[in-house]
Design an enzyme around this catalytic site. Structure first.
Site, PDB file in Angstrom:
ATOM      1  N   GLY A 156       0.849  -1.194   0.000  1.00 53.16           N
ATOM      2  CA  GLY A 156       0.000   0.000   0.000  1.00 53.16           C
ATOM      3  C   GLY A 156       0.878   1.234   0.000  1.00 53.16           C
ATOM      4  O   GLY A 156       1.973   1.224  -0.585  1.00 53.16           O
ATOM      5  N   ILE A 158       2.580   2.803   2.475  1.00 59.22           N
ATOM      6  CA  ILE A 158       3.894   2.706   3.143  1.00 59.22           C
ATOM      7  C   ILE A 158       4.742   1.613   2.476  1.00 59.22           C
ATOM      8  O   ILE A 158       5.949   1.788   2.289  1.00 59.22           O
ATOM      9  CB  ILE A 158       3.725   2.432   4.654  1.00 59.22           C
ATOM     10  CG1 ILE A 158       2.855   3.525   5.290  1.00 59.22           C
ATOM     11  CG2 ILE A 158       5.082   2.402   5.350  1.00 59.22           C
ATOM     12  CD1 ILE A 158       2.460   3.268   6.735  1.00 59.22           C
ATOM     13  N   ARG A 178      -3.280  -7.926  -1.591  1.00 63.95           N
ATOM     14  CA  ARG A 178      -4.572  -8.544  -1.901  1.00 63.95           C
ATOM     15  C   ARG A 178      -4.761  -8.642  -3.407  1.00 63.95           C
ATOM     16  O   ARG A 178      -5.232  -9.620  -3.933  1.00 63.95           O
ATOM     17  CB  ARG A 178      -5.716  -7.723  -1.287  1.00 63.95           C
ATOM     18  CG  ARG A 178      -5.979  -8.069   0.161  1.00 63.95           C
ATOM     19  CD  ARG A 178      -7.109  -7.273   0.675  1.00 63.95           C
ATOM     20  NE  ARG A 178      -6.832  -5.846   0.514  1.00 63.95           N
ATOM     21  CZ  ARG A 178      -7.560  -4.887   1.040  1.00 63.95           C
ATOM     22  NH1 ARG A 178      -8.619  -5.182   1.750  1.00 63.95           N
ATOM     23  NH2 ARG A 178      -7.253  -3.619   0.867  1.00 63.95           N
ATOM     24  N   ARG A 238       1.103  -4.186  12.449  1.00 59.14           N
ATOM     25  CA  ARG A 238       0.485  -4.399  13.755  1.00 59.14           C
ATOM     26  C   ARG A 238       0.964  -5.746  14.264  1.00 59.14           C
ATOM     27  O   ARG A 238       1.077  -6.708  13.484  1.00 59.14           O
ATOM     28  CB  ARG A 238      -1.046  -4.405  13.656  1.00 59.14           C
ATOM     29  CG  ARG A 238      -1.683  -3.039  13.479  1.00 59.14           C
ATOM     30  CD  ARG A 238      -1.521  -2.155  14.723  1.00 59.14           C
ATOM     31  NE  ARG A 238      -2.204  -0.873  14.576  1.00 59.14           N
ATOM     32  CZ  ARG A 238      -1.652   0.238  14.101  1.00 59.14           C
ATOM     33  NH1 ARG A 238      -0.384   0.226  13.704  1.00 59.14           N
ATOM     34  NH2 ARG A 238      -2.351   1.359  14.021  1.00 59.14           N
ATOM     35  N   GLU A 267       0.656  -4.497  23.479  1.00 66.60           N
ATOM     36  CA  GLU A 267       1.584  -3.385  23.735  1.00 66.60           C
ATOM     37  C   GLU A 267       1.150  -2.638  24.984  1.00 66.60           C
ATOM     38  O   GLU A 267      -0.051  -2.536  25.243  1.00 66.60           O
ATOM     39  CB  GLU A 267       1.588  -2.432  22.529  1.00 66.60           C
ATOM     40  CG  GLU A 267       2.076  -3.120  21.270  1.00 66.60           C
ATOM     41  CD  GLU A 267       2.072  -2.208  20.028  1.00 66.60           C
ATOM     42  OE1 GLU A 267       1.745  -1.015  20.157  1.00 66.60           O
ATOM     43  OE2 GLU A 267       2.397  -2.717  18.956  1.00 66.60           O
ATOM     44  N   HIS A 286       6.919   0.927  19.063  1.00 69.42           N
ATOM     45  CA  HIS A 286       5.875   1.455  18.177  1.00 69.42           C
ATOM     46  C   HIS A 286       6.111   2.942  17.853  1.00 69.42           C
ATOM     47  O   HIS A 286       5.299   3.803  18.196  1.00 69.42           O
ATOM     48  CB  HIS A 286       4.483   1.241  18.801  1.00 69.42           C
ATOM     49  CG  HIS A 286       3.390   1.275  17.781  1.00 69.42           C
ATOM     50  ND1 HIS A 286       2.241   0.522  17.898  1.00 69.42           N
ATOM     51  CD2 HIS A 286       3.253   1.976  16.624  1.00 69.42           C
ATOM     52  CE1 HIS A 286       1.451   0.752  16.863  1.00 69.42           C
ATOM     53  NE2 HIS A 286       2.054   1.648  16.076  1.00 69.42           N
TER      54      HIS A 286
HETATM   55  N1  LIG Z   1       4.431   1.084  13.290  1.00 64.49           N
HETATM   56  C1  LIG Z   1       3.806   2.225  13.123  1.00 64.49           C
HETATM   57  O1  LIG Z   1       4.006   3.185  13.867  1.00 64.49           O
HETATM   58  C2  LIG Z   1       2.862   2.388  11.987  1.00 64.49           C
HETATM   59  C3  LIG Z   1       2.120   1.321  11.543  1.00 64.49           C
HETATM   60  N2  LIG Z   1       1.262   1.467  10.488  1.00 64.49           N
HETATM   61  C4  LIG Z   1       0.530   0.281  10.024  1.00 64.49           C
HETATM   62  O2  LIG Z   1       0.784   0.120   8.633  1.00 64.49           O
HETATM   63  C5  LIG Z   1      -0.416  -0.234   7.987  1.00 64.49           C
HETATM   64  C6  LIG Z   1      -0.343   0.120   6.524  1.00 64.49           C
HETATM   65  O3  LIG Z   1      -0.475   1.498   6.322  1.00 64.49           O
HETATM   66  P1  LIG Z   1      -0.684   2.088   4.833  1.00 64.49           P
HETATM   67  O4  LIG Z   1       0.406   1.616   3.944  1.00 64.49           O
HETATM   68  O5  LIG Z   1      -0.917   3.538   4.942  1.00 64.49           O
HETATM   69  O6  LIG Z   1      -2.034   1.339   4.432  1.00 64.49           O
HETATM   70  P2  LIG Z   1      -2.555   0.955   2.984  1.00 64.49           P
HETATM   71  O7  LIG Z   1      -3.993   0.649   3.153  1.00 64.49           O
HETATM   72  O8  LIG Z   1      -2.144   1.991   2.002  1.00 64.49           O
HETATM   73  O9  LIG Z   1      -1.754  -0.391   2.643  1.00 64.49           O
HETATM   74  C7  LIG Z   1      -2.059  -1.629   3.144  1.00 64.49           C
HETATM   75  C8  LIG Z   1      -1.899  -2.657   2.031  1.00 64.49           C
HETATM   76  O10 LIG Z   1      -2.077  -3.955   2.590  1.00 64.49           O
HETATM   77  C9  LIG Z   1      -2.826  -4.719   1.659  1.00 64.49           C
HETATM   78  N3  LIG Z   1      -3.498  -5.835   2.323  1.00 64.49           N
HETATM   79  C10 LIG Z   1      -4.587  -5.805   3.125  1.00 64.49           C
HETATM   80  N4  LIG Z   1      -4.918  -7.051   3.503  1.00 64.49           N
HETATM   81  C11 LIG Z   1      -4.012  -7.879   2.936  1.00 64.49           C
HETATM   82  C12 LIG Z   1      -3.831  -9.280   2.944  1.00 64.49           C
HETATM   83  N5  LIG Z   1      -4.657 -10.081   3.608  1.00 64.49           N
HETATM   84  N6  LIG Z   1      -2.804  -9.797   2.239  1.00 64.49           N
HETATM   85  C13 LIG Z   1      -1.987  -8.992   1.542  1.00 64.49           C
HETATM   86  N7  LIG Z   1      -2.100  -7.663   1.495  1.00 64.49           N
HETATM   87  C14 LIG Z   1      -3.108  -7.101   2.189  1.00 64.49           C
HETATM   88  C15 LIG Z   1      -3.814  -3.718   1.044  1.00 64.49           C
HETATM   89  O11 LIG Z   1      -4.305  -4.183  -0.183  1.00 64.49           O
HETATM   90  C16 LIG Z   1      -2.932  -2.488   0.919  1.00 64.49           C
HETATM   91  O12 LIG Z   1      -2.286  -2.455  -0.339  1.00 64.49           O
HETATM   92  C17 LIG Z   1      -1.497   0.493   8.793  1.00 64.49           C
HETATM   93  O13 LIG Z   1      -2.748  -0.135   8.676  1.00 64.49           O
HETATM   94  C18 LIG Z   1      -0.968   0.421  10.199  1.00 64.49           C
HETATM   95  O14 LIG Z   1      -1.471  -0.725  10.858  1.00 64.49           O
HETATM   96  C19 LIG Z   1       1.114   2.654   9.858  1.00 64.49           C
HETATM   97  C20 LIG Z   1       1.802   3.758  10.277  1.00 64.49           C
HETATM   98  C21 LIG Z   1       2.725   3.727  11.389  1.00 64.49           C
HETATM   99  O1  LIG Z   2       0.620   2.801  14.178  1.00 59.54           O
HETATM  100  C1  LIG Z   2       0.355   3.887  13.771  1.00 59.54           C
HETATM  101  C2  LIG Z   2      -0.599   4.186  12.777  1.00 59.54           C
HETATM  102  O2  LIG Z   2      -0.661   5.353  12.364  1.00 59.54           O
HETATM  103  O3  LIG Z   2      -1.356   3.284  12.372  1.00 59.54           O
END
Ligand SMILES: NC(=O)C1=CN([C@@H]2O[C@H](COP(=O)(O)OP(=O)(O)OC[C@H]3O[C@@H](n4cnc5c(N)ncnc54)[C@H](O)[C@@H]3O)[C@@H](O)[C@H]2O)C=CC1
Ligand SMILES: O=CC(=O)O
Length: 319
Positions: A156, A158, A178, A238, A267, A286
């Protein structure tokens, strides 16, 4: 009368100012301590808006305690802490904070990847503890990154930003998502693989899916067993996407070489957590999006989303 907006964590002043003209802002005025559940439910009795962070569980109980609630504005892109379906039933709009944290989180994923591969925490600790006595041919040797294959699970926003950085490291970019994303393949020369093939081929696997019913324990014992014994797993998404018990066993038994983790099943983790007893796991608290500029932008966006809904306007980033 201005609508009551409850903000469940102390946020930067410039974010609070976004709401000051249009809302009566009430705030849990502590930065490093989540609002107790009973206080939160009590405060929401007459609130029309809630700005939440990921420690707040927004569920049926909370929604019932908040009959006037119109909007939950999460200060995170992930919203697995929110029962979106229950919000829909109660007519509550949910918003998150995508995009503003993409590059910052991708930087952190790379920092974690490099720290794990090159054993940076152990190296820094050795110097700090006065244990650096000589240059040694195989002391603190790690793994190369340049020219290796990077596997992105969850291509996605990130995921793509992490993959883009890999071009500078001469890496082969593999991914599973997906759905295939031909535009990313064209932009980055990335190759779509089944999850099975990705696990087998990737030298470094970076997990960037959201946490959903589908992705909970997506990586378990069987999946780890398919990975190379020289592979590194990096999880910035996550914690529950990975079966942590299986991961600890895999790291102990050398099924994979190492792991860099920013997120955990529960966490925060304490000092006695099994992952912290391992030399081949690098654990962060995190901090994916934790830069001053990005956290401030997330806070501003979350508050703006809530204000928009309370003014009868469209939120900027609805879920
Ligand atoms: N560690 C941290 O501080 C942070 C963690 N995150 C986590 O990163 C995640 C992703 O963020 P974005 O890239 O902005 O989201 P996004 O929605 O742009 O990307 C997620 C991707 O995962 C894919 N996906 C969903 N279910 C799937 C599956 N079963 N198998 C394969 N691919 C699958 C989606 O199709 C999408 O392309 C967030 O939901 C959040 O949980 C985000 C920001 C900071
Ligand atoms: O884990 C952080 C987020 O923005 O999601």
């Amino acid at each position: 009368m201005r609508p009551v907006l409850y903000i469940a964590r102390k946020l930067p002043d410039e974010a609070l100012r976004v709401a000051e003209n249009d809302c009566e802002v009430r705030l849990w005025d502590r930065e490093s301590e989540p609002v107790p559940r009973n206080v939160l439910l009590d405060q929401l009795r007459d609130a029309e808006g809630l700005v939440s962070v990921l420690t707040e569980r927004v569920d049926e109980e909370l929604l019932k305690a908040a009959p006037r609630l119109k909007v939950v504005a999460n200060m995170a892109v992930g919203y697995d802490n929110i029962d979106v379906e229950a919000c829909r039933r109660h007519g509550v709009i949910v918003t998150n904070t995508p995009d503003v944290l993409t590059e910052t989180t991708a930087d952190l994923a790379w920092a974690l990847l490099l720290a794990t591969a090159r054993r940076l925490p152990q190296s820094a600790e050795l110097v700090r503890d006065g244990g650096w006595t000589t240059w040694s041919p195989l002391g603190l040797t790690g793994l190369d990154i340049y020219g290796k294959s990077l596997g992105i699970l969850g291509m996605g926003r990130i995921g793509e930003a992490v993959a883009r950085r890999a071009q500078g490291f001469g890496m082969t970019i593999l991914y599973h998502n997906r759905r295939p994303r031909p535009e990313v393949e064209e932009r980055l020369g990335a190759r779509y693989l089944s999850l099975d093939a990705l696990l087998r081929e990737a030298d470094i696997l970076v997990i960037l899916t959201p946490l959903t019913a589908e992705t909970r324990h997506l990586i378990g014992r069987n999946e780890l067993a398919k990975m190379k014994s020289t592979a590194i797993l990096v999880n910035v998404s996550r914690g529950p996407v990975v079966d942590e018990e299986a991961l600890v066993d895999a790291l102990r038994q050398g099924v994979i070489w190492g792991a860099g983790l920013d997120v955990y099943e529960r966490e925060p983790i304490g000092a006695d957590h099994p992952l912290l007893q391992l030399d081949n796991a690098v654990c962060l608290p995190h901090i994916g999006s934790a830069t001053v500029a990005t956290r401030t932008a997330m806070a501003r966006l979350a508050v703006q989303n809530a204000v928009n809904v309370l003014k009868g306007e469209k939120p900027l980033t609805p879920v």
